[in-house]
Structures are given as structure tokens and as C-alpha cells.
Design an enzyme around this catalytic site. Structure first.
Site, PDB file in Angstrom:
ATOM      1  N   ASP A   9     -15.117   3.647  19.528  1.00  0.00           N
ATOM      2  CA  ASP A   9     -13.865   3.339  18.832  1.00  0.00           C
ATOM      3  C   ASP A   9     -13.122   2.190  19.508  1.00  0.00           C
ATOM      4  OD1 ASP A   9     -14.168   5.469  16.941  1.00  0.00           O
ATOM      5  OD2 ASP A   9     -13.436   6.890  18.442  1.00  0.00           O
ATOM      6  N   CYS A  16       1.071  -7.304 -12.517  1.00  0.00           N
ATOM      7  CA  CYS A  16       0.244  -6.247 -11.910  1.00  0.00           C
ATOM      8  C   CYS A  16       0.036  -5.010 -12.797  1.00  0.00           C
ATOM      9  CB  CYS A  16       0.826  -5.871 -10.549  1.00  0.00           C
ATOM     10  SG  CYS A  16      -0.434  -5.210  -9.413  1.00  0.00           S
ATOM     11  N   GLU A  55       2.974 -11.534  -7.457  1.00  0.00           N
ATOM     12  CA  GLU A  55       4.114 -10.608  -7.603  1.00  0.00           C
ATOM     13  C   GLU A  55       4.955 -10.621  -6.318  1.00  0.00           C
ATOM     14  OE1 GLU A  55       2.675  -6.625  -7.953  1.00  0.00           O
ATOM     15  OE2 GLU A  55       4.554  -5.846  -8.787  1.00  0.00           O
ATOM     16  N   LYS A  97       8.810  -6.795 -15.222  1.00  0.00           N
ATOM     17  CA  LYS A  97       7.651  -5.897 -15.251  1.00  0.00           C
ATOM     18  C   LYS A  97       7.975  -4.626 -16.033  1.00  0.00           C
ATOM     19  CE  LYS A  97       4.443  -3.896 -11.794  1.00  0.00           C
ATOM     20  NZ  LYS A  97       4.231  -3.786 -10.326  1.00  0.00           N
TER      21      LYS A  97
END
Lengths: 564, 564
Positions: free
Chosen positions: A313, A147, A44, A111
Site C-alpha cells: 500500500d 449535465c 458546468e 439547469k
């Protein structure tokens, strides 16, 4: 026994870079021809990238889409290609697929189902199509979809497919990743194959675009819903596969657009082995590495800089950045203060050494003292408070940004989802930077990923001392996160219920949490929307990320009811 | 000659604060009853505020909407009220109007046209209604509509209105301000009144909500399209007006929902004079003051702090903040460096003095020297560059934030639209703060507004020296903005064409600008999306503001074609 050989081109377009996207598509078409594929599917909006957002309101951008499709025609001699692009017709724009066949534009599909929830805003841009496109190629009857068309079970597209009676369904997709999404897709497509008794070919985008990352994993199912082939996760690929159906040629049916194509090659394609499917941690790991690499590369950066605190982190962020960019392209900076313990300083150095990073040391105390001296007349000489804590974080942010401005390094911030959620972070301080790699990774998952990093390395790249120390911001003496926050395993469960699952106070309390704790946690999430609004983008890996996925007003006095 | 007395309640709800919104609505209902109104109209989503964004996905928030409408019923004894709220029905949510009549819920209307462009995302949240609601009250036949319903000329709602043959059209609205928007609304409604030969009552929200500000100016038209009454701009109001139509009672028509209502009072309402309509500068001025006051107040702040540079942007911001919050609630901070000229320092002090502000002086040079000493080993000892310029801005940002953290003052940033557009501003520096009041005000308009401020004051609140000096960031010796940027009148014309009008390179060049200049300007706008993504919210005053109104990807290599 008509056979159809198809090639799924799992590409990684760069938003708006039509020249390079087209060059890549040409390479894929050429490889598909070499593999003697009759049909090539691109994802897409493969021509421009997904999601283009308001670029879709630029006439030049739409014109470039149209031009790209026209330019691709000569490359489709002797085969058929379905190519996702934005199609303009008068004042309407469609999320479309061009069907290029033997050097000419044979047709297009628009679509029908436009997603407009979560991270999707397609109704802002596109007009919906109104009918399915049916194709006939080499004795195969095909329905072309895009999609979301297949994500509405028993919706109008599925009904039209069932009614048309096709041999296979083609789906061009740009389906963003979150952990576990692949399994949803697999089941959805399998179910459709079984209901329609049709083979299914699903081609997905791969690569990062701002907050989204696409995992690829294009799939081919046979008409009994068996997964026949799958492309790798988070890597570009051309997946060649082949379908065979019983029976001979059929009588012509005018509902189907007839395409010219060579017969399938005489020798059938040998069945290939499928790449191993990653586990939950592995797929998240790959998403973070891919999303970071693509954000850096597609925005024209080469190198990234990370403040190393000695905590988990920043250690995880650095380790993943090294995987994404190479160790020579990651610079660590340690910025100790009077509150930095000997242990965390040593750990910052050890992380840099383990990862092979250049480490710059910039002590902040002289700057901090200069700030406090200037501020004293205004703030008074009382105990240092939150203003002073944030000041340290902002000095560090300013130092990293100075390096960024001077050397052109992208600053990667190191905040996780748990602290982003409750605002346990400093605006313009540790939140200062271009990309927040682990923004959608809860703290408990940070530890799991750190474990995976060490497992993959076969050694403690992230030192055990880092993994064992109680988390601390080190902005005042002997501070730990748990002075202010509930223990992370508890916090993360509440946050998941509230943010990802949309539960309310009452429902979360019912899971066995203390009402006052839940109330306080939810209040902190609600109160910190203003901080998140100024946060850098980061990679969505959960079903509900902060950012374009969760859009709340800053000015908002709605609070869960008092009683729980 | 049936008469209908109606009251338009132009309210300023606080997002999600149902208790205070309801209390205000009750006061308005009571006042309307006193004025002997038969019909009271409240704006779109008046119960909760507009736009609630993803709060509309919270079950508790929807429940609170429903509850608020139920709680309001007893307050509608003896009259009829139309109240905007979010209505949940099963899994669907509607942007609805409740019709409350004589203490009970008589019916509801669901908005049919859902805007999903510009700042609007209604298709993300709402299911569209499917039919018009027709009401009959005291011999008047009415069609009830919500905002966008009337913004589709000759659309289905207008057609249904024409077909139904009504005496009046009611419209509950939440129409955000931009300069000139009022005139669009006026013409639209006038045109409808004439086409439908119906009177029109239009009630609009007032007040600020994050980036949006609503200007009120509710309107009543007679059936010949003449503006009969108008509420003030940017102020709460109850506008009472009255319609009379020729003819007597009509035979019953079952398409119309019959409402109970007293006859109109015996004495007709005297015609009231309309408040003066503001000019372009006046309405922008009022928008900025209202938007700032409401952001501060609704987010629980009382006081705001502003860095005063001696330039026109900070002077205007301070002057408008004083109007919004009162001089006792605005604190000025001057943060001189070695590059600050004696003239700008003096001007900063003069602005504070003219406005009656407390002024804090925080010289930044000792901090700057501490930073450069720490950075020298990493950056080398070459000429100071952009890293050093930004450092000064970031020191100032950190100082303002320290005051904010310590005293709970909201930092108002002072960047205008021109510099925000081309990135002539420093992330975490002058962009650091909670609210960017003049973010959507181009530099040339900043000067116009400064002139208006002085005109209204009857003296030079903003000193002439400030207005006459060439704009400068004062981050290096003898710097002026025009070292780097085209003259602002030129820049602003290009920016308006590109951003507000959506023109491309070619079209802008055709207006007589040098191609290389246009190309460079557009490139700067495109390249600085990443900065704007981390900017604080500010007030939309133009047809196309940065922020929710203009959504572009950061990762974006699309550039206008080379040739122009």
C-alpha cells in the site's frame, strides 16, 4: 451546407479562485479564436469549480460568479461562448450557463434536472430551471443543456429537445470519474444523438476537487451518433471540431435565440485522430495521480510525506505520489519497531531507492517503551493487546504529523478500501494525514496497480518481494492480515457486493460465500462507520466510495436479519 | 359537544433497533389505552429513528419499517394510532405516517414538504406525497401532516388544510434542537391554529442521534391557538390531552377517511399543569446531557474517559458527563507536562475530586523526550515550534485512546466551538476521541454553562480558580490563548456573525470590529475546514453547527474581498 466550428474547453478550475479560473478561460477563448471557432463551450460551473457545496449560500460567492461572467464578456467578441456559473435571481440560485455573444450577455439557461443522489446535493442549493434554451448560430439550431439534463432518458429535457427539432445538443458537464463511467456517458450521448438525429457536443471538467476527480474526455458526436472527436483523459485541453449539415438556411423561428457569429472558415477542419482511450487500470492510475496532484497543489502544498512500511500500500502510494508531484517533492519515512522484520525494513529502503526518494528513518521503540512505562500502572502488566498495537500506529502517525507541522509537508495516508471498510486500521495512527490517496482502492486492485506501475516503468519499481509477501500490519510478532481477515480476493468480492452493489446478507450468501463469514464481514463494515467518519478525504474511483457518496449514521443498530 | 382524547407519545427510538423501538411503542399504546385515549400519535419515523440517512437505500431497512408497522396493528385494537415510518412503494420511498385503527391499517399519509437544507437531506431519500390525508374520528375532522409540512407558511399543505375545513391538525415531527427553536415552533403552530381555526397536536421525537438531539416538548393547542398542554423537554413522555368542540355530529363527508373509535370517556380529563419551560442555559445544558447520554448508550458504551487539563472546557465536559452517565462511569485523566503549572494541576485534581471521579495521572514528559530525541536528527535542534506543541497534544490523545482501547471507554473530547472554528486545536491530539460534547458551544457560553453547573450544584463543582484563569493550552511556557486569538467575547461575536448568521467581512466590520481582525478571523475559519472534517461528531445546539449542518469544500480558495 452550413458548417459550425466549435471548441470544447476542458478546463481545471480551482474552487473559488475566480481570478485564475478567468485567466485560464481567457487563454482558451483566445486559442479558440485563433482556431477560428465560432462557438466555445466551457464546463458546468467552470467559473467557480464543482461542487462548491455551501459556498453557494454565500452572497459574496454568488456575486463573484456573476462578476466573472460579466468580466468575460469582452473576451467573446466575434464568437459565442457558453459558460457554466451559479446564477442568483432574487432568493433563488440556479446552476446556469451564460451565453456570451460578441461581447455581450445574450441569454442564460438554467439547469432543469438537479441530481441529488450519490455524491450530488444539487437540490440543497439550486432551484430548477423550467425551460430549454434554444439558440441559432450560423445556420445551426442548438439546444443548450447542463449535465444531468441528459441523464434522464425520455425525461422532460429530452422530450423538449425532440420536440424542438434541433441540429445539435450542447451539454456543459461536471461529471465525476469512476472506473467505467466514460463508457456510460458515451452510450448515453450516442443514444441521444440517434434519437434526436442531432449532433452532440459534451464538454466535461477535468481535475481534482477533494474526494472527486473529473476525467475530462469531452466528446463530439455527429448527428448519426458517431463519436467524431474526443479530448484526452485527465488533462486540460481545447478540443476543436466541426459539424456540417446538409441543406441551406432555414426560415426564422422565434423559439430560437439568434446569435451573431461569423460564418465558418473557408477551409474545413481536417479530421484529427483521437487520443487512445485508456484501459481500466490506466484510467484508475491517472485518476489517482491527478486527484493527488490537484489536492496537493490546490491546497497550497508542494511536498508530501509518506510512511513506508515495506508493504504494497505504501509502496504504491509513494510511486503514484512521485508521478503526481515529482520525486523531489515526496519524502519517505520508515519507522521500524521490534516487530518489523528485516525483510520489510529492507523493502522500505528499496522502494525509496527505486523511486529516488529521500528516506528518513525514525525508529519507534524508545517512544513505545516510554508510552508503555507510563501506561503500565493504569493498564496492568498483562499481555500487550489491541491498545499496544494501536499505540505503535499512533506513534508513527504522530511522527509523520511532526514532520508535517515542521516542514509543511502534506501527510499522505496509505490505507486501502478493504481495510477502511472493515476498520483494519488505526484512528489517529495510520489513518492520520491530510489525504488518503488509495482510500477507494480495494486491496486486490492495489496489487493490480502496483503491477501497472512496474509495467510502465519497465522495471520493478515496487519490488517483487513486496508483491509476494503476505500482507501484515507488523504490530505483533508474526502477524499477518489473514489472522484477522478473510483472504483479500474473497473479502473484496464481498465488499463490492455490499458497498458498491448494495446487496444484502442473503444475496451475498447466495453467491456462494459462507454465511458466518458474510455476516462477520458486514458487521465489521457497519461497526466501523465511526472510524471512517474521521478519515481524511480520498479519491473516489468506484461507483460507491466512502465519504460523501455513502452516508450512514454512526449510531445505528440496524443489522441484517440473522437467517440467511 | 364531541370530545377527543389524544395521547402524544414522545419516544426516543434507537436508530434501526426495530425490536426495542416497537416494544417501547407497545408500552405507550398500552398506557394510552389505560388513559382511555382514542387517538395516539407517534413522532416522524418513530419506528426506525431519525435521520436514517443512507439506511433508507437498504431494501432490508425499508422492509423492516413495513414489518414494524404490520406488527403493531394488533396493539391498536379499540383506538387509532398514527405512526411515522419509511414507506416503500415500488421504487419510491416516502416519509410516511401509517394510520392504524382497531387492529388494522386504515391508510397512510406521505409527507409532502421534504426539507433539504441545513441538517436535512430528505430529497436524497424520499419522494414527496401529493395530497393531504383527512380523517374523521369520533366526530372530529382531522388533517394528518408530518413536520416540514407545517413549516412552509401559506404553502400547499396549509392551503389544503384551510380549504378542507378541519377541526384539528395533527403533526408528527422530528425537529432537531437548537437553542431557541422551541419558541419558533410554538409561534408557528399557534399561528396555524388561529388561521385554520383548528386545534393542533404536535408530537416531537426526543433523544440524541449522532450530531442531532431532539428536545421533545410536544404540544397541544386549542382551536384559538392557546397552548393547552406541553410535554417535558429532553424526556420521554406520554402527554394525554383532550379537545372539546361545540356542535353535534355532522353529515358525512367523503373526503374524510372514517375511523372506528370509542366515544370519549364520560369524565373529561382534568387540566394538567404544564412542566416549567427551561431558560436558554437550562435547555442547552439538558441538550448536552441528553445528547451525550444517548450517544454513549446507543453505541453500546457504558463509560467515558476525559482528559482533565485544569481548564474550563474539560471541567464542564466532565461535569456534564457525570450528569449524563453517573460519576462511576466517568474517568478523568490528568497528563501533566513541564508546561503544566502547579495551579492547573491542582485544579484538574480538584475538579475530579469535586465530581467524585476516579483520576488517573499519566505524566507525558518521558514520552515527549523520547519523541524529541527520535525527531531531533530530522527536525534539527532549533527552538521548539508548533510541531512540538502538537506533539504534546498527540501524546495525550494517544494515551487516552490507549485507555479507550484497553478498557472500552469512550473518549470525550473537550474542544469548544470557538477553537474548533479557528483551528486552535490539534488533529489527533485534543481532537482525538469518539464524541465532542461541547463542539458547538462557544467559549463564552462554556463559562455561562460552568456557572449554571455550579448554581445547580449549590457549590463550586467547577472551582473559581478554573473560571478566573486566563485560558491557556499550556503547550509552551506562559502561553495563553490570547497570545494567538482575540479575546473570546470579541471572537465569539465575530464567529456568530460569520457562521450562524452568514454575514460577510463587510457586514461584520460594519458592526464595529477592526477590519484586519475580522479578515484574520474569517481566514482562520476558512483555512481550518480540513481539521473539522476529521473531527468527531458533537451535539448541535446553535442554528448552524459544524458538521452536517455546514458543508464546505476543503479545497477552497474563495476568500472575502480585500476591501471592507
Amino acid at each position: 451546407m452550413p458548417r459550425l466550428r466549435l471548441a470544447l474547453a476542458q478546463t481545471n478550475p480551482v474552487m473559488g479562485d475566480f481570478a485564475s479560473n478567468l485567466a485560464e478561460m481567457r487563454r482558451r477563448l483566445s486559442a479558440a479564436r485563433q482556431a477560428r471557432a465560432q462557438l466555445v463551450l466551457f464546463p458546468e460551473l467552470a467559473v467557480c469549480g464543482y461542487p462548491p457545496e455551501d459556498l453557494l449560500q454565500s452572497a459574496g460567492f454568488l456575486q463573484a460568479n456573476q462578476q466573472a461572467v460579466a468580466d468575460l464578456r469582452p473576451d467573446t467578441r466575434g464568437l459565442c461562448a457558453c459558460v457554466g456559473y451559479a446564477r442568483r435571481a432574487g432568493s433563488q440560485v440556479f446552476n446556469a450557463a451564460a451565453v456570451l455573444n460578441d461581447g455581450r450577455l445574450a441569454g442564460h439557461y438554467d439547469k432543469i434536472e438537479l441530481p441529488n443522489y450519490g455524491v450530488f446535493d444539487e437540490k440543497r442549493y439550486f432551484h430548477p430551471g423550467s425551460r430549454l434554451l434554444l439558440l441559432e448560430l450560423s445556420g445551426w439550431r442548438l439546444a443548450l443543456t447542463i449535465c444531468e439534463d441528459l441523464w434522464v432518458p425520455q425525461g422532460p429535457v429530452e422530450q423538449a429537445i425532440l420536440k424542438a427539432g434541433v441540429d445539435a445538443v450542447l451539454n456543459l458537464s461536471a461529471s465525476p470519474f469512476h472506473a467505467g463511467k466514460f463508457e456510460l456517458r458515451r452510450r448515453l450521448l450516442q443514444r441521444l444523438a440517434r434519437r434526436a438525429r442531432a449532433a452532440v457536443a459534451y464538454v466535461n471538467l477535468v481535475g481534482g476537487q477533494d474526494e472527486l476527480v473529473f476525467d475530462g474526455r469531452s466528446m463530439v458526436f455527429d448527428s448519426r451518433g458517431r463519436l467524431q472527436a474526443r479530448a484526452p483523459h485527465f488533462a486540460e485541453a481545447l478540443l476543436v471540431s466541426e459539424w456540417t449539415r446538409p441543406g441551406g438556411p432555414r426560415r426564422p423561428d422565434r423559439r430560437f435565440l439568434r446569435l451573431a457569429g461569423p460564418a465558418a472558415p473557408l477551409t474545413p477542419l481536417p479530421r484529427s485522430t483521437q487520443p487512445p482511450n485508456p484501459g481500466r487500470l490506466e484510467e484508475i492510475h491517472a485518476a489517482l495521480v491527478t486527484g493527488t496532484r490537484d489536492y496537493v497543489r490546490k491546497n497550497g502544498f508542494k511536498q508530501a510525506v509518506i510512511g513506508l512500511s515495506g508493504g504494497v500500500d505504501s509502496a504504491l502510494t509513494a510511486a503514484l505520489a512521485v508521478e503526481a508531484l515529482g520525486r523531489g517533492n515526496v519524502i519517505g519515512v520508515t519507522m521500524p519497531s521490534a516487530y518489523s522484520s528485516r525483510a520489510t525494513r529492507a523493502d522500505a529502503a528499496r522502494v525509496a531507492k527505486n523511486l529516488g526518494l529521500r528516506l528518513i528513518t525514525l525508529p519507534i521503540m524508545t517512544i513505545y517503551r516510554a508510552f508503555t512505562a507510563v501506561l503500565r500502572p493504569a493498564l496492568g502488566s498483562g499481555q500487550p493487546g489491541v491498545a499496544h498495537e494501536n499505540l505503535q500506529a499512533r506513534i508513527r502517525g504522530s511522527l509523520l504529523m511532526a514532520l508535517s507541522n515542521h516542514f509543511g509537508w502534506l501527510v499522505l495516508t496509505t490505507g486501502n478500501k478493504s481495510e477502511t471498510a472493515v476498520g483494519y486500521c488505526t484512528l489517529y495512527g495510520d489513518m492520520a494525514g491530510g489525504f488518503a490517496m488509495i482510500k477507494d482502492v480495494p486491496k486486490t486492485l492495489v496489487y493490480e496497480l502496483a503491477g501497472l506501475v512496474n509495467l510502465r516503468a519497465g522495471r520493478d519499481l515496487i519490488p517483487r518481494s513486496v508483491l509476494k509477501r503476505a500482507p501484515t500490519a507488523e504490530l505483533r510478532p508474526n502477524q499477518t492480515d489473514q489472522d484477522t481477515l478473510p483472504p483479500y480476493p474473497l473479502l473484496d468480492r464481498m465488499l463490492k457486493a455490499y458497498i458498491e452493489e448494495g446487496r444484502d446478507l442473503r444475496q451475498i450468501v447466495r453467491r456462494g460465500f459462507k454465511p458466518s463469514l458474510v455476516r462477520e464481514t458486514l458487521r465489521r463494515v457497519d461497526d466501523n462507520e465511526y472510524k471512517r467518519r474521521q478519515a481524511p478525504p480520498g479519491i473516489k474511483i468506484t461507483p460507491k466510495a466512502f465519504g460523501r457518496d455513502r452516508r450512514l449514521p454512526i449510531t445505528n443498530r440496524f443489522r441484517p436479519p440473522r437467517s440467511a
